[in-house]
Design a protein around this motif. Structure first.
Motif, PDB file in Angstrom:
ATOM      1  N   LEU A 180       0.717  -1.357   0.015  1.00  0.00           N
ATOM      2  CA  LEU A 180      -0.038  -0.238   0.076  1.00  0.00           C
ATOM      3  C   LEU A 180       0.999   1.509   0.043  1.00  0.00           C
ATOM      4  CD1 LEU A 180      -2.695   1.405   0.480  1.00  0.00           C
ATOM      5  CD2 LEU A 180      -2.474   0.839   2.898  1.00  0.00           C
ATOM      6  N   LEU A 240      -7.491   5.602  -5.012  1.00  0.00           N
ATOM      7  CA  LEU A 240      -6.859   4.339  -4.840  1.00  0.00           C
ATOM      8  C   LEU A 240      -6.799   3.462  -6.456  1.00  0.00           C
ATOM      9  CD1 LEU A 240      -7.750   2.943  -1.414  1.00  0.00           C
ATOM     10  CD2 LEU A 240      -5.910   4.518  -2.147  1.00  0.00           C
ATOM     11  N   ARG A 282      -5.691  -0.079  -7.604  1.00  0.00           N
ATOM     12  CA  ARG A 282      -4.892  -1.462  -7.523  1.00  0.00           C
ATOM     13  C   ARG A 282      -4.158  -2.149  -8.665  1.00  0.00           C
ATOM     14  NH1 ARG A 282      -6.340  -5.750  -4.069  1.00  0.00           N
ATOM     15  NH2 ARG A 282      -6.619  -4.149  -2.288  1.00  0.00           N
ATOM     16  N   THR A 324      -1.256  -1.347  -4.291  1.00  0.00           N
ATOM     17  CA  THR A 324      -2.416  -0.372  -4.083  1.00  0.00           C
ATOM     18  C   THR A 324      -1.835   0.951  -3.950  1.00  0.00           C
ATOM     19  OG1 THR A 324      -3.875  -2.285  -2.879  1.00  0.00           O
ATOM     20  CG2 THR A 324      -4.711   0.209  -2.862  1.00  0.00           C
ATOM     21  N   GLY A 368      -2.215   4.924  -3.756  1.00  0.00           N
ATOM     22  CA  GLY A 368      -2.926   6.112  -3.356  1.00  0.00           C
ATOM     23  C   GLY A 368      -2.540   7.494  -3.905  1.00  0.00           C
ATOM     24  N   LEU A 384      -7.504   5.017   4.771  1.00  0.00           N
ATOM     25  CA  LEU A 384      -6.866   3.800   4.406  1.00  0.00           C
ATOM     26  C   LEU A 384      -7.502   2.617   5.149  1.00  0.00           C
ATOM     27  CD1 LEU A 384      -3.462   4.867   3.293  1.00  0.00           C
ATOM     28  CD2 LEU A 384      -5.241   4.495   1.741  1.00  0.00           C
ATOM     29  N   GLU A 405     -11.634   3.839  -0.415  1.00  0.00           N
ATOM     30  CA  GLU A 405     -11.229   4.723   0.615  1.00  0.00           C
ATOM     31  C   GLU A 405     -12.280   4.471   1.604  1.00  0.00           C
ATOM     32  OE1 GLU A 405     -11.195   5.662  -2.600  1.00  0.00           O
ATOM     33  OE2 GLU A 405      -9.954   7.416  -2.772  1.00  0.00           O
TER      34      GLU A 405
END
Length: 623
Positions: free
Chosen positions: A93, A135, A137, A148, A150, A161, A613
């Motif tokens: 992330l 976001l 992926r 992921t 952001g 998150l 989110e």
């Protein structure tokens, strides 16, 4: 929480006198002059005890601030690849406030990624998303490695998150250059994501930073630095974070999904790809009428709003998830990315739309304004007005898509009409009207549109869900128009008041109707008159062959939409019934929500970083 829209500001590639990648906005270089790979391995991998700490685990999650060129991610991915004792799944992330455009990223990785990372860098650049806030992926290694991303300010993204993080890579420009990236509120938001044994590492090592990390919930110390730096900072989370505590993955890997339409099929694919066994119970097949059978084509187009509101953010995220999940499907099941011209309602909206696009500052290759001439050129037909062009608009054949999703390994479809559910130990039994058991699992997901309302009511579970109790079914139909009546049909999707789709080989679909209080969903002469009139209203001139079409004489398809107040879906676990989930109310945006909501549920069950989110997830939670 309220989210104020802030346009994404891309990174600018500049170089200092020594040829190092340099940020003019922060007056700092992107990586250590002693080598990005060496810094990544010393500071972030060994500083977090990797690869040793991930051995013996089924999954491992890393959170990085300041993604930059992704060199830390690439080094981590390489270490995972080379470790025979690696976890089955690696999740990363990452937050980046100023991402590079794809072409810039590709060129910079070719220049700066050392040879051991070069091939992985090309894979990253190939999958790099458009520069849109929110976001994104990305999946690699057949889904075993996920990233992921952001895109947006860390201070705004971090509190929204949802993840259970095992290791933190705190990167970014120096604290004196970009203090907001090291501020106590951000560090506290990150600490909330910490799993009980989470570690943290960063090349930065000021006394102020160590004190801020301590106060945020990390026990930190100085450690030997890299590349001429005397020290770095490393440590462990003092306690499990509040967000992480609510995200423990479930132990079982079998789910029952009730409903095999777009909602159920999207969930089945998401769980099947994660290695789950999925039993899909479907009333339509029990009656010999699978969902969307005969529905030749539909469109998936995002929504724009000047304030980038909930529907716009969700539709953008849904469109991106659908592309990622579906473009690799075989044959006609895969969407056709043909673009969408969305016409303005009237000529006076042009200035307002220009202002909206300027405020949003989205990439022009994703959406741009077009006048009537350009819109007509894109469509290959004379259109009535200009509007906006979404280059990623997709034409989908729903029936074929659903069959492909349900063919995901691990998914079994079972005809049957669910009437109610009841507790069975730690799980749930799905029963038919006679009380016979159709299926049983620890996780049951009701994805049967308006039918879920009756199941919940019969099970004594509807009362705490007043919004779901207001769900209603809305009938609608589309008409199949011979392509020859439209000189071959449009080359792209044309939307506005109604829509007209490119030829699928069977004809061009025109839609659609919205019928309140209908007793049945059926193809009718009245409905075809409405759809043909809407299609004609999109055209600058209507061919004589189209005008000659007789409403009621054409093929078509009719179905139901399950609509909730606010026209947002209801997706999530029922607080009053753990293990029982809901995914309904997709209204006329089943294609937009299908893959996204499937992955939202799959990620939550697996304990993965959420692809959405938390403020958006809360707005669609069942209530």
């Amino acid at each position: 929480m309220s989210v104020t829209y802030s346009p994404l500001i891309p990174a600018v590639a500049e170089f200092d006198a020594e040829g190092r990648l340099f940020s003019p906005a922060y007056g700092d270089v992107y990586h250590s002059p002693s080598g990005a790979l060496g810094q990544a391995e010393h500071v972030f991998l060994r500083g977090n005890g990797l690869p040793g700490r991930w051995r013996g685990r089924g999954a491992f999650t890393v959170c990085e601030t300041g993604f930059g060129l992704g060199l830390n991610f690439l080094a981590l991915w390489r270490a995972w690849r080379e470790d025979p004792q690696r976890p089955a799944a690696l999740h990363v992330l990452a937050i980046e406030g100023h991402p590079f455009a794809r072409a810039d990223l590709a060129a910079l990785l070719e220049r700066y990624a050392p040879e051991p990372l070069a091939g992985l860098g090309r894979q990253l650049a190939d999958r790099w998303p458009e520069l849109l806030p929110g976001l994104h992926r990305l999946e690699f290694e057949g889904g075993a490695v996920t990233l992921t991303l952001g895109f947006g300010e860390a201070q705004a993204l971090a509190p929204r998150l949802s993840a259970r993080v095992d290791a933190f890579f705190l990167d970014g420009f120096a604290p004196e250059r970009n203090p907001r990236m090291w501020a106590p509120p951000l560090l506290r938001d990150l600490a909330a994501l910490a799993a009980p044994d989470a570690t943290v590492a960063t090349w930065a090592c000021t006394g102020e930073l160590r004190r801020a990390l301590q106060e945020a919930g990390f026990n930190v110390r100085r450690a030997p630095g890299y590349g001429g730096k005397w020290h770095m900072t490393a440590g462990e989370a003092a306690r499990e974070g509040a967000v992480a505590a609510g995200l423990r993955p479930v132990a079982h890997r079998h789910a029952v999904v009730v409903g095999a339409g777009l909602a159920g099929a999207g969930i089945a694919q998401a769980l099947g790809l994660r290695g789950w066994r999925v039993t899909v119970v479907d009333a339509g097949r029990a009656q010999g009428a699978p969902a969307h059978a005969g529905h030749v084509a539909a469109a998936l187009t995002p929504v724009l709003a000047r304030d980038d509101n909930t529907r716009a953010r969700l539709s953008r995220a849904g469109s991106q998830r659908a592309q990622a999940r579906w473009l690799g499907l075989a044959g006609d099941a895969a969407p056709r990315v043909c673009g969408t011209v969305q016409l303005e309602r009237d000529a006076g909206r042009s200035a307002a739309m220009a202002g909206t696009l300027e405020a949003l500052a989205f990439p022009a290759q994703w959406v741009r304004q077009v006048d009537r001439d350009e819109a007509s050129q894109l469509a290959g037909l004379p259109l009535a007005r200009g509007g906006v062009f979404f280059a990623q608009g997709m034409l989908v054949q729903p029936g074929r898509l659903i069959e492909a999703l349900l063919a995901t390994p691990g998914v079994t479809v079972q005809p049957g009409a669910a009437a109610r559910v009841e507790r069975a130990g730690q799980g749930w039994r799905v029963l038919d009207a006679a009380g016979a058991e159709l299926a049983q699992a620890d996780t049951v997901i009701l994805a049967n549109a308006a039918g879920a309302q009756g199941v919940l009511a019969a099970s004594g579970l509807l009362e705490p869900l007043p919004r779901v109790a207001q769900m209603h079914a809305l009938a609608g139909e589309v008409t199949l128009v011979p392509a020859a009546a439209l000189a071959g049909g449009p080359r792209c999707i044309v939307g506005g008041e109604g829509y007209l789709l490119p030829d699928t080989g069977a004809g061009c679909v025109a839609g659609s109707t919205y019928v309140h209080g209908a007793a049945e969903a059926r193809v009718s002469a009245e409905g075809q008159r409405v759809t043909l009139d809407k299609a004609a209203g999109l055209l600058g001139s209507v061919p004589a062959a189209f005008q000659a079409l007789e409403p009621g004489s054409l093929p078509g398809w009719a179905g139901w939409r399950a609509v909730l107040p606010g026209r947002l879906p209801a997706v999530g676990e029922l607080p009053q019934a753990p293990g029982l989930w809901l995914a309904v109310g997709y209204a006329s945006r089943g294609l937009s929500w299908s893959a996204l909501m499937g992955d939202l549920i799959g990620a939550r069950l697996q304990g993965e970083p959420a692809p959405l989110e938390t403020d958006l997830a809360r707005l669609v939670a069942p209530r």
